[in-house]
Design an enzyme around this catalytic site. Sequence first.
Site, PDB file in Angstrom:
ATOM      1  N   GLU A 167      -9.003 -16.453  80.038  1.00  0.00           N
ATOM      2  CA  GLU A 167      -8.928 -15.890  81.392  1.00  0.00           C
ATOM      3  C   GLU A 167      -7.524 -16.039  81.971  1.00  0.00           C
ATOM      4  O   GLU A 167      -6.682 -16.746  81.416  1.00  0.00           O
ATOM      5  CB  GLU A 167      -9.953 -16.590  82.288  1.00  0.00           C
ATOM      6  N   VAL A 203     -14.002 -16.201  85.254  1.00  0.00           N
ATOM      7  CA  VAL A 203     -14.907 -16.294  84.100  1.00  0.00           C
ATOM      8  C   VAL A 203     -15.743 -15.012  83.996  1.00  0.00           C
ATOM      9  O   VAL A 203     -15.847 -14.403  82.931  1.00  0.00           O
ATOM     10  CB  VAL A 203     -15.810 -17.550  84.199  1.00  0.00           C
ATOM     11  N   ASP A 227     -20.111 -15.961  88.199  1.00  0.00           N
ATOM     12  CA  ASP A 227     -20.076 -16.345  86.778  1.00  0.00           C
ATOM     13  C   ASP A 227     -21.491 -16.501  86.215  1.00  0.00           C
ATOM     14  O   ASP A 227     -21.753 -16.166  85.060  1.00  0.00           O
ATOM     15  CB  ASP A 227     -19.345 -17.690  86.582  1.00  0.00           C
ATOM     16  N   LYS A 255     -17.473 -26.877  87.015  1.00  0.00           N
ATOM     17  CA  LYS A 255     -16.467 -27.638  87.759  1.00  0.00           C
ATOM     18  C   LYS A 255     -17.191 -28.653  88.642  1.00  0.00           C
ATOM     19  O   LYS A 255     -18.166 -28.326  89.310  1.00  0.00           O
ATOM     20  CB  LYS A 255     -15.608 -26.698  88.597  1.00  0.00           C
TER      21      LYS A 255
END
Length: 307
Positions: free
Chosen positions: A26, A108, A144, A161
Amino acid sequence: MLEKYLEISKEVSEALKENKPVVALESTIISHGMPYPKNAETALNVEKIIRDKGAIPATIAILNGKLKVGLTKDEIEYLGKKGKEVVKTSRRDIPFILAKKLDGATTVASTMIVANLAGIKVFGTGGIGGVHRGAQESFDISADLQELANTNVAVVCAGAKSILDIGLTLEYLETQGVPVVGFGTEELPAFYTRKSGFKVDYRVDTAKELAEALKAKWDLGLKGGMVVGNPIPEEYQMDYDTITKAINDAVKEAEEKGIKGKESTPFLLAKVKDITKGKSLEANIQLVYNNVAVASDLAIELSKLNK
């Protein structure tokens, strides 16, 4: 029709025609993930790791309204220098960035879309987006997750995350039928740390086993990707309590400042970096290196199965 929008580099195009292993990368990590020149250096190192493993890197971005698959060194430098001026582009943004002939850094979700259009099935990144803390009220859920439900690309990451609500993220993925796999671990890693307290659906110890599961999934027409949670190497992981406190403080500040939506992740990551005196950035870089190495192995095994 697609040629109008999609530009695949000669190297990537030839690799795909010859069924060679290709790993998608990415570009939000370059523009929004870290400052220049660290961002460009990291992106080039990532490409080198993939090549050393025997696969071909395909960094994805939108440049001047074109979906680019495989960037030159100059294009990576350009994105690194422009940084946050480049529009962070998810699924909903793609049509407008193309129509306006702008530059866009792919998240993503949008990297998965473009990789899939090009015929790339493996993508290595830092961490996926997910359900934000407090999403019960805000409904802030990363695109995502929906992409993972719809698009046939496997994503090797260090988990979600850790600024997110990992439990709710896993619930959402379960509802959408997305397998969450631990690479050499029973527990989903939490980005900066190897453990999160949440179990994965399956533990897999080799890239070959992973490739076989993906092939079976897609041969049966079970659409969607797979989350491959690959823990950060032990020597780079951060102290759990330190990082948890840093994240909680950052989340509190974001709430007070009213920062939401697509701005929230870059803000929170930058804040955590400040609080940890830059240690989180180093951890972030190392976990990306580790993920693309595993993604390369997976791409190699998949290409063997597709011969």
